[in-house]
Write a protein that holds these residues in place. Structure first.
Motif, PDB file in Angstrom:
ATOM      1  N   TYR A 144       8.147   7.296   9.754  1.00 22.20           N
ATOM      2  CA  TYR A 144       8.151   6.213   8.766  1.00 22.20           C
ATOM      3  C   TYR A 144       6.858   6.296   7.948  1.00 22.20           C
ATOM      4  N   THR A 145       6.793   5.562   6.854  1.00 20.85           N
ATOM      5  CA  THR A 145       5.607   5.549   6.000  1.00 20.85           C
ATOM      6  C   THR A 145       4.839   4.246   6.176  1.00 20.85           C
ATOM      7  N   GLU A 146       3.543   4.376   6.419  1.00 23.70           N
ATOM      8  CA  GLU A 146       2.653   3.216   6.505  1.00 23.70           C
ATOM      9  C   GLU A 146       1.709   3.279   5.309  1.00 23.70           C
ATOM     10  N   TYR A 147       1.694   2.205   4.531  1.00 25.79           N
ATOM     11  CA  TYR A 147       0.977   2.164   3.250  1.00 25.79           C
ATOM     12  C   TYR A 147       0.008   0.985   3.242  1.00 25.79           C
ATOM     13  N   LYS A 149      -2.916  -0.926   0.591  1.00 29.33           N
ATOM     14  CA  LYS A 149      -3.575  -1.024  -0.716  1.00 29.33           C
ATOM     15  C   LYS A 149      -4.657  -2.085  -0.641  1.00 29.33           C
ATOM     16  N   VAL A 150      -5.846  -1.733  -1.121  1.00 34.53           N
ATOM     17  CA  VAL A 150      -6.948  -2.686  -1.215  1.00 34.53           C
ATOM     18  C   VAL A 150      -7.411  -2.706  -2.666  1.00 34.53           C
ATOM     19  N   GLU A 151      -7.417  -3.900  -3.240  1.00 34.45           N
ATOM     20  CA  GLU A 151      -7.876  -4.074  -4.618  1.00 34.45           C
ATOM     21  C   GLU A 151      -8.589  -5.415  -4.696  1.00 34.45           C
ATOM     22  N   GLY A 152      -9.899  -5.334  -4.944  1.00 34.50           N
ATOM     23  CA  GLY A 152     -10.687  -6.559  -4.893  1.00 34.50           C
ATOM     24  C   GLY A 152     -10.692  -7.111  -3.485  1.00 34.50           C
ATOM     25  N   LYS A 153     -10.295  -8.369  -3.338  1.00 37.42           N
ATOM     26  CA  LYS A 153     -10.226  -9.008  -2.027  1.00 37.42           C
ATOM     27  C   LYS A 153      -8.802  -9.061  -1.481  1.00 37.42           C
ATOM     28  N   HIS A 154      -7.910  -8.304  -2.118  1.00 36.94           N
ATOM     29  CA  HIS A 154      -6.495  -8.372  -1.750  1.00 36.94           C
ATOM     30  C   HIS A 154      -6.081  -7.129  -0.960  1.00 36.94           C
ATOM     31  N   ILE A 155      -5.356  -7.355   0.135  1.00 36.63           N
ATOM     32  CA  ILE A 155      -4.855  -6.268   0.985  1.00 36.63           C
ATOM     33  C   ILE A 155      -3.340  -6.376   1.076  1.00 36.63           C
ATOM     34  N   THR A 156      -2.658  -5.266   0.821  1.00 38.85           N
ATOM     35  CA  THR A 156      -1.210  -5.180   0.970  1.00 38.85           C
ATOM     36  C   THR A 156      -0.891  -4.073   1.961  1.00 38.85           C
ATOM     37  N   VAL A 157      -0.016  -4.377   2.900  1.00 36.15           N
ATOM     38  CA  VAL A 157       0.462  -3.372   3.847  1.00 36.15           C
ATOM     39  C   VAL A 157       1.978  -3.294   3.738  1.00 36.15           C
ATOM     40  N   LYS A 158       2.483  -2.067   3.591  1.00 30.23           N
ATOM     41  CA  LYS A 158       3.929  -1.862   3.535  1.00 30.23           C
ATOM     42  C   LYS A 158       4.357  -0.899   4.643  1.00 30.23           C
ATOM     43  N   ILE A 159       5.514  -1.148   5.188  1.00 29.54           N
ATOM     44  CA  ILE A 159       6.167  -0.239   6.120  1.00 29.54           C
ATOM     45  C   ILE A 159       7.472   0.202   5.471  1.00 29.54           C
ATOM     46  N   ASN A 160       7.572   1.502   5.164  1.00 31.47           N
ATOM     47  CA  ASN A 160       8.758   2.003   4.451  1.00 31.47           C
ATOM     48  C   ASN A 160       9.071   1.165   3.217  1.00 31.47           C
ATOM     49  N   ASP A 161       8.052   0.896   2.416  1.00 32.41           N
ATOM     50  CA  ASP A 161       8.169   0.150   1.151  1.00 32.41           C
ATOM     51  C   ASP A 161       8.448  -1.335   1.333  1.00 32.41           C
ATOM     52  N   ARG A 162       8.494  -1.817   2.546  1.00 30.42           N
ATOM     53  CA  ARG A 162       8.675  -3.250   2.793  1.00 30.42           C
ATOM     54  C   ARG A 162       7.312  -3.895   3.025  1.00 30.42           C
ATOM     55  N   VAL A 163       6.973  -4.919   2.240  1.00 27.94           N
ATOM     56  CA  VAL A 163       5.692  -5.602   2.387  1.00 27.94           C
ATOM     57  C   VAL A 163       5.709  -6.431   3.670  1.00 27.94           C
ATOM     58  N   VAL A 164       4.758  -6.148   4.567  1.00 25.47           N
ATOM     59  CA  VAL A 164       4.665  -6.908   5.820  1.00 25.47           C
ATOM     60  C   VAL A 164       3.379  -7.730   5.888  1.00 25.47           C
TER      61      VAL A 164
END
Length: 212
Positions: A144-147, A149-164
């Motif tokens: 599977y893909t673990e993604y 993203k950090v931009e400024g103070k914001h963190i996004t984590v996706k698993i297979n393109d699904r935001v968790v």
């Protein structure tokens, strides 16, 4: 003169074989599947090995830190992705904004959890002990893909393109003491060997630096 020319050509060829691979869309491959060039590990280095072009993590606690030339291994705003597979009962993690340590659990940076069936209930995609995910979105023995993203103070984590995880860092001083140093800053990445019973595989490890 010929000897010197051949020497230069050999050095250039070696760079293309072992160095980072740059894609037109900005993604940079930082693990070449052939060696651990550009990575650094302290205690229990044998917990990391190469198997069929993938990084196998299996053994006692250890952390493999990216120490390569991309951004001089110092990232602030970025996208990161890796293709991951867990074996049953395994635990690992992906650290960011951390720094090299010879031993112990990393003191700095966030850990993004890799765990689909370990006894620890905090599952894959969690920002460990900051934003904990209870649901399991992927299965053991499957890539599977673990993604991240950090931009400024914001963190996004996706698993297979699904935001968790969709998290805006705030009020760090009000957290539990054990997470007080888990903050957005800058630093490198690290992959975790959690325990001798955990076996996890990583491949296609890439980063895309963003404007700071």
């Amino acid at each position: 003169m010929k000897k010197m020319l051949w020497s230069v050509m050999a050095m250039v060829a070696a760079l293309f074989v072992s160095g980072p691979s740059f894609a037109q869309d900005g993604w940079i491959t930082i693990f070449n599947g052939k060696s651990l060039d550009g990575w650094k590990v302290g205690e229990n280095a044998n917990s990391f090995s190469l198997v069929d072009g993938a990084l196998q993590v299996a053994g006692p606690r250890a952390h493999l830190f990216y120490d390569g030339p991309v951004k001089n291994h110092m990232f602030k705003n970025f996208e990161f992705r890796a293709t991951v597979m867990t074996k049953p009962g395994s635990n690992s993690g992906i650290y960011f904004h951390t720094t090299y340590q010879e031993k112990g659990w990393p003191d700095l940076g966030y850990e993004v959890q890799v765990n689909n069936s370990h006894t620890d209930w905090i599952r894959t995609g969690s920002l460990y002990n900051v934003v904990n995910v209870k649901e399991t979105y992927v299965k053991d023995n499957e890539w599977y893909t673990e993604y991240v993203k950090v931009e400024g103070k914001h963190i996004t984590v996706k698993i297979n393109d699904r935001v968790v995880v969709d998290y805006e860092e705030a009020d760090v001083d009000k957290r539990d003491p054990d997470t007080i140093r888990r903050v957005i800053s800058s630093g490198t990445f690290a992959l975790q060997a959690h325990d001798p019973k955990s076996i996890v595989f990583y491949k296609q490890i890439q980063v895309r630096p963003l404007t700071e």
